[in-house]
Design a protein around this motif. Structure first.
Motif, PDB file in Angstrom:
ATOM      1  N   GLU A   1      39.842  46.710  24.104  1.00 52.75           N
ATOM      2  CA  GLU A   1      41.681  47.007  25.290  1.00 52.75           C
ATOM      3  C   GLU A   1      40.989  47.467  26.251  1.00 52.75           C
ATOM      4  OE1 GLU A   1      43.348  49.475  22.270  1.00 52.75           O
ATOM      5  OE2 GLU A   1      44.337  47.547  21.444  1.00 52.75           O
ATOM      6  N   VAL A   2      40.762  48.471  26.513  1.00 54.77           N
ATOM      7  CA  VAL A   2      39.986  48.643  27.838  1.00 54.77           C
ATOM      8  C   VAL A   2      39.798  47.448  28.934  1.00 54.77           C
ATOM      9  CG1 VAL A   2      38.408  50.030  29.001  1.00 54.77           C
ATOM     10  CG2 VAL A   2      39.655  51.353  27.252  1.00 54.77           C
ATOM     11  N   TYR A   3      38.319  46.823  27.525  1.00 53.58           N
ATOM     12  CA  TYR A   3      37.657  45.723  28.592  1.00 53.58           C
ATOM     13  C   TYR A   3      38.462  44.239  28.648  1.00 53.58           C
ATOM     14  CZ  TYR A   3      34.340  41.453  28.348  1.00 53.58           C
ATOM     15  OH  TYR A   3      34.605  40.327  29.310  1.00 53.58           O
ATOM     16  N   LEU A   4      39.578  44.204  27.514  1.00 56.50           N
ATOM     17  CA  LEU A   4      40.704  42.942  27.552  1.00 56.50           C
ATOM     18  C   LEU A   4      41.402  43.317  30.136  1.00 56.50           C
ATOM     19  CD1 LEU A   4      41.410  41.341  24.366  1.00 56.50           C
ATOM     20  CD2 LEU A   4      40.307  40.374  26.593  1.00 56.50           C
ATOM     21  N   ASN A   5      42.124  44.425  29.223  1.00 61.70           N
ATOM     22  CA  ASN A   5      42.888  45.385  30.636  1.00 61.70           C
ATOM     23  C   ASN A   5      42.204  44.737  31.602  1.00 61.70           C
ATOM     24  OD1 ASN A   5      44.370  45.480  29.203  1.00 61.70           O
ATOM     25  ND2 ASN A   5      43.986  48.052  28.419  1.00 61.70           N
ATOM     26  N   GLN A   6      40.385  45.131  31.765  1.00 62.80           N
ATOM     27  CA  GLN A   6      39.758  45.714  32.931  1.00 62.80           C
ATOM     28  C   GLN A   6      39.399  43.898  33.046  1.00 62.80           C
ATOM     29  OE1 GLN A   6      38.679  47.382  34.462  1.00 62.80           O
ATOM     30  NE2 GLN A   6      38.037  46.302  36.105  1.00 62.80           N
ATOM     31  N   VAL A   7      39.629  42.646  31.896  1.00 57.06           N
ATOM     32  CA  VAL A   7      39.248  41.107  32.515  1.00 57.06           C
ATOM     33  C   VAL A   7      41.075  40.719  32.996  1.00 57.06           C
ATOM     34  CG1 VAL A   7      39.173  38.602  31.397  1.00 57.06           C
ATOM     35  CG2 VAL A   7      37.633  40.505  30.604  1.00 57.06           C
ATOM     36  N   GLN A   8      42.204  41.157  32.893  1.00 51.79           N
ATOM     37  CA  GLN A   8      43.558  41.309  33.529  1.00 51.79           C
ATOM     38  C   GLN A   8      43.170  41.183  35.003  1.00 51.79           C
ATOM     39  OE1 GLN A   8      45.307  38.799  32.864  1.00 51.79           O
ATOM     40  NE2 GLN A   8      46.269  39.040  31.150  1.00 51.79           N
ATOM     41  N   GLN A   9      42.407  42.836  34.516  1.00 51.84           N
ATOM     42  CA  GLN A   9      42.473  43.259  36.437  1.00 51.84           C
ATOM     43  C   GLN A   9      41.203  42.497  37.443  1.00 51.84           C
ATOM     44  OE1 GLN A   9      41.721  47.405  37.525  1.00 51.84           O
ATOM     45  NE2 GLN A   9      43.366  47.294  35.047  1.00 51.84           N
ATOM     46  N   ASN A  10      40.088  42.055  36.686  1.00 50.82           N
ATOM     47  CA  ASN A  10      38.670  40.342  37.619  1.00 50.82           C
ATOM     48  C   ASN A  10      39.456  39.705  37.468  1.00 50.82           C
ATOM     49  OD1 ASN A  10      37.445  43.144  36.786  1.00 50.82           O
ATOM     50  ND2 ASN A  10      36.106  41.789  35.190  1.00 50.82           N
ATOM     51  N   LEU A  11      41.107  39.236  36.904  1.00 48.02           N
ATOM     52  CA  LEU A  11      41.314  37.695  37.220  1.00 48.02           C
ATOM     53  C   LEU A  11      42.634  38.047  38.489  1.00 48.02           C
ATOM     54  CD1 LEU A  11      41.763  36.353  33.067  1.00 48.02           C
ATOM     55  CD2 LEU A  11      39.642  35.387  35.415  1.00 48.02           C
ATOM     56  N   THR A  12      42.985  39.180  38.685  1.00 49.30           N
ATOM     57  CA  THR A  12      43.847  39.634  40.320  1.00 49.30           C
ATOM     58  C   THR A  12      43.162  39.665  41.178  1.00 49.30           C
ATOM     59  OG1 THR A  12      45.753  40.051  38.787  1.00 49.30           O
ATOM     60  CG2 THR A  12      45.675  40.558  41.097  1.00 49.30           C
ATOM     61  N   GLN A  13      42.006  39.727  40.700  1.00 45.40           N
ATOM     62  CA  GLN A  13      40.819  40.266  41.682  1.00 45.40           C
ATOM     63  C   GLN A  13      40.686  38.422  42.446  1.00 45.40           C
ATOM     64  OE1 GLN A  13      38.341  43.571  41.384  1.00 45.40           O
ATOM     65  NE2 GLN A  13      37.099  42.919  42.928  1.00 45.40           N
ATOM     66  N   LEU A  14      40.116  38.093  41.458  1.00 42.19           N
ATOM     67  CA  LEU A  14      39.487  36.812  41.706  1.00 42.19           C
ATOM     68  C   LEU A  14      40.902  35.684  42.909  1.00 42.19           C
ATOM     69  CD1 LEU A  14      37.489  34.416  41.248  1.00 42.19           C
ATOM     70  CD2 LEU A  14      38.429  33.851  38.898  1.00 42.19           C
ATOM     71  N   GLN A  15      41.725  36.471  42.148  1.00 45.03           N
ATOM     72  CA  GLN A  15      43.091  35.532  42.968  1.00 45.03           C
ATOM     73  C   GLN A  15      42.748  35.594  44.550  1.00 45.03           C
ATOM     74  OE1 GLN A  15      46.626  35.086  41.214  1.00 45.03           O
ATOM     75  NE2 GLN A  15      46.572  33.906  40.340  1.00 45.03           N
ATOM     76  N   SER A  16      42.520  36.771  44.932  1.00 50.42           N
ATOM     77  CA  SER A  16      42.208  37.485  46.245  1.00 50.42           C
ATOM     78  C   SER A  16      41.566  36.661  46.997  1.00 50.42           C
ATOM     79  CB  SER A  16      42.073  38.838  46.308  1.00 50.42           C
ATOM     80  OG  SER A  16      40.806  39.076  45.540  1.00 50.42           O
ATOM     81  N   ASN A  17      40.409  35.966  46.183  1.00 49.76           N
ATOM     82  CA  ASN A  17      39.187  35.242  46.753  1.00 49.76           C
ATOM     83  C   ASN A  17      39.672  34.208  46.859  1.00 49.76           C
ATOM     84  OD1 ASN A  17      37.243  36.987  47.117  1.00 49.76           O
ATOM     85  ND2 ASN A  17      36.290  36.842  45.096  1.00 49.76           N
ATOM     86  N   LEU A  18      40.723  33.300  46.841  1.00 52.26           N
ATOM     87  CA  LEU A  18      41.127  32.236  46.978  1.00 52.26           C
ATOM     88  C   LEU A  18      40.690  31.833  48.519  1.00 52.26           C
ATOM     89  CD1 LEU A  18      44.160  30.960  45.305  1.00 52.26           C
ATOM     90  CD2 LEU A  18      41.970  29.963  44.634  1.00 52.26           C
ATOM     91  N   PRO A  19      41.109  31.604  49.816  1.00 54.51           N
ATOM     92  CA  PRO A  19      40.857  31.907  50.450  1.00 54.51           C
ATOM     93  C   PRO A  19      39.260  31.894  50.671  1.00 54.51           C
ATOM     94  CG  PRO A  19      42.231  33.238  51.204  1.00 54.51           C
ATOM     95  CD  PRO A  19      42.174  33.495  49.236  1.00 54.51           C
ATOM     96  N   THR A  20      38.397  32.191  50.654  1.00 55.81           N
ATOM     97  CA  THR A  20      36.953  31.622  50.414  1.00 55.81           C
ATOM     98  C   THR A  20      36.850  30.181  50.007  1.00 55.81           C
ATOM     99  OG1 THR A  20      36.483  34.155  51.141  1.00 55.81           O
ATOM    100  CG2 THR A  20      35.160  32.898  49.748  1.00 55.81           C
ATOM    101  N   ILE A  21      37.297  30.592  48.255  1.00 55.43           N
ATOM    102  CA  ILE A  21      37.354  29.420  47.643  1.00 55.43           C
ATOM    103  C   ILE A  21      37.115  28.046  47.814  1.00 55.43           C
ATOM    104  CG2 ILE A  21      38.334  28.281  45.175  1.00 55.43           C
ATOM    105  CD1 ILE A  21      38.226  31.186  43.944  1.00 55.43           C
TER     106      ILE A  21
END
Length: 453
Positions: free
Chosen positions: A40-60
């Motif tokens: 459960e902790v891992y899946l919660n972390q993945v959600q945070q990682n995906l939110t963080q990935l969205q912040s990288n959209l300008p670079t992408i």
């Protein structure tokens, strides 16, 4: 093919002593530390990682814009500097663009029109200094190749975790000076997932699904960037939809459409929509599939404590390459198997093996129905039926019906769409953004999160 199995099963006596139901296993596991919490902790972390990935959209988006300008040239190439499997992933998954431009070997004469995708992530757990030394050598070789390409004028796009690179004593000047860097560094990685204190503080458990998500986010933004250059890339369509392969042969080896056009797609739009699809899929695993995930973890937990053998069957271009060995309680209880071509060492297929009823089989695949010929021939599947070994199936559940499963089977729905790609493009004839590799990696690491170093 399935009907005879029912007949065979009806005349076989099931040993109640050797087979425990998921409810029995849940009751037993509750007496120990709950292994589900780590998942459960891992899946919660993945959600945070995906939110963080969205912040990288300008670079992408910036990287995709650079690549689009070069890929307009008819002789441009996409050079993959990455672990095995990523080239196949980007060539064969539905939604892929420019698959015929992907170079599986480093060209002798790189040019200024080439694009290199440099992936610097660990694909196996790093548990000691020997593992770290090997990782350093691997990264150094890729970086030196990238240096050669940049000297020829090629552009390099790097997918990495800066946190992993810190302390590896690598010459990163080529990355710092000549590359768009898509940083996959994680904020507050889960403590149970961390490597030993002397090693970098993030692990491949998180980085593999996140890297897959970042690559396909880049792919969607590259598609959009090409439309802003007045071109419409040909996107690959799943053979689930293009069943007679008419579309495939019509556009084979064709970079851009000459028979259709789209209005320019603004930056960030497709990338954001695709990441939202991945967040929705992860949320579905956290909710609708969580009971099946829990029961599967109880099955694995029971097998681990009994020192039973867990046979693993994988499919797809990525997952077979990234199966860590000796990663559960330091016992080599996972026998990885794969019918497809794989360079993973120590592969041992389940075919022609003799699983004991107390063993466990895990299957991570895509749209293939459970107990179908995709997982073995008739005789092999019949023998498995007669063995009554429990099986955890992680599949796109739309092709498997509950009555086709054994009472001891568990089906985890990957929530994929028919045709794999989930991102609809208005006025275009196929979708972008496949999710099957992301979900396979995500489920694999979720199930093993309580047991992985």
């Amino acid at each position: 093919m399935r009907a005879p199995f029912v007949t065979i099963l009806s005349i076989v006596t099931l040993s109640i002593i050797s087979i425990l139901t998921p409810r029995d296993l849940a009751a037993q596991s509750s007496l120990r530390t709950d292994p589900v919490q780590a998942a459960e902790v891992y899946l919660n972390q993945v959600q945070q990682n995906l939110t963080q990935l969205q912040s990288n959209l300008p670079t992408i988006t910036s990287a995709a814009e650079t690549a689009a300008g070069k890929l307009l040239h008819p002789k441009s190439r996409i050079i993959i500097l990455a672990p095995p499997g990523f080239d196949h992933e980007l060539q064969t998954r539905p939604g892929a663009i420019f698959p015929h431009k992907i170079a599986t070997q480093i060209p002798e004469s790189p040019s200024r029109n080439d694009i290199a995708l440099l992936i610097l992530i660990p694909t196996q757990p790093v548990n000691n200094t020997a593992d770290l030394d090997q990782l350093r050598k691997t990264f150094t070789a890729r970086i030196e190749t990238a240096r050669t390409l940049t000297a020829a004028g090629s552009s390099v796009i790097t997918f990495t975790s800066i946190a992993w690179l810190d302390g590896l004593e690598l010459d990163l000047s080529v990355i710092a000076n000549s590359s768009d860097i898509i940083d996959l560094t994680l904020n507050n990685p889960v403590p149970t997932m961390q490597a030993p204190d002397a090693l970098p503080r993030a692990t491949s458990t998180h980085l593999l699904p996140l890297t897959t998500a970042a690559l396909w986010t880049y792919n969607t933004e590259l598609f959009a960037a090409c439309t802003r250059h007045g071109k419409l890339p040909v996107a690959r369509q799943s053979f689930e939809i293009d069943t007679r392969q008419k579309r495939f042969y019509r556009y084979q080896n064709q970079s851009f459409h000459h028979d259709r056009w789209l209005d320019p797609i603004p930056p960030h739009k497709l990338g954001k929509a695709y990441i939202n699809q991945l967040k929705s899929l992860t949320r579905d695993l956290q909710t609708a599939s969580m009971n099946d995930i829990q029961q599967s973890i109880y099955q694995i937990d029971d097998a681990v404590h009994r020192n039973a053998t867990i046979h693993l069957k994988t499919a797809g271009p990525l997952l077979p390459h990234f199966i860590p060995h000796n990663n559960i309680h330091q016992n080599n209880i996972i026998l990885a198997s794969n019918n497809l071509t794989s360079t993973t060492p120590n592969i041992q297929p389940w075919l022609n093996k003799n699983p004991h009823p107390n063993d466990l089989i895990m299957v991570l695949a895509d749209h293939q129905p459970a107990w179908s010929e995709a997982f073995g021939d008739y005789d092999e599947l019949t023998r498995l039926h007669q063995t009554h070994v429990p099986i955890i199936w992680a599949l796109e559940a739309y092709n498997t019906y509950p009555h086709e499963l054994e009472p001891t089977d568990i089906l985890i729905d990957k929530f994929g769409f028919v045709g794999d790609a989930r991102l609809n493009i208005p006025n275009y004839d196929t979708n972008l953004g496949p999710t099957s590799s992301f979900s396979s990696l995500l489920i694999y690491h979720t199930l093993l999160a309580p047991f992985t170093h």
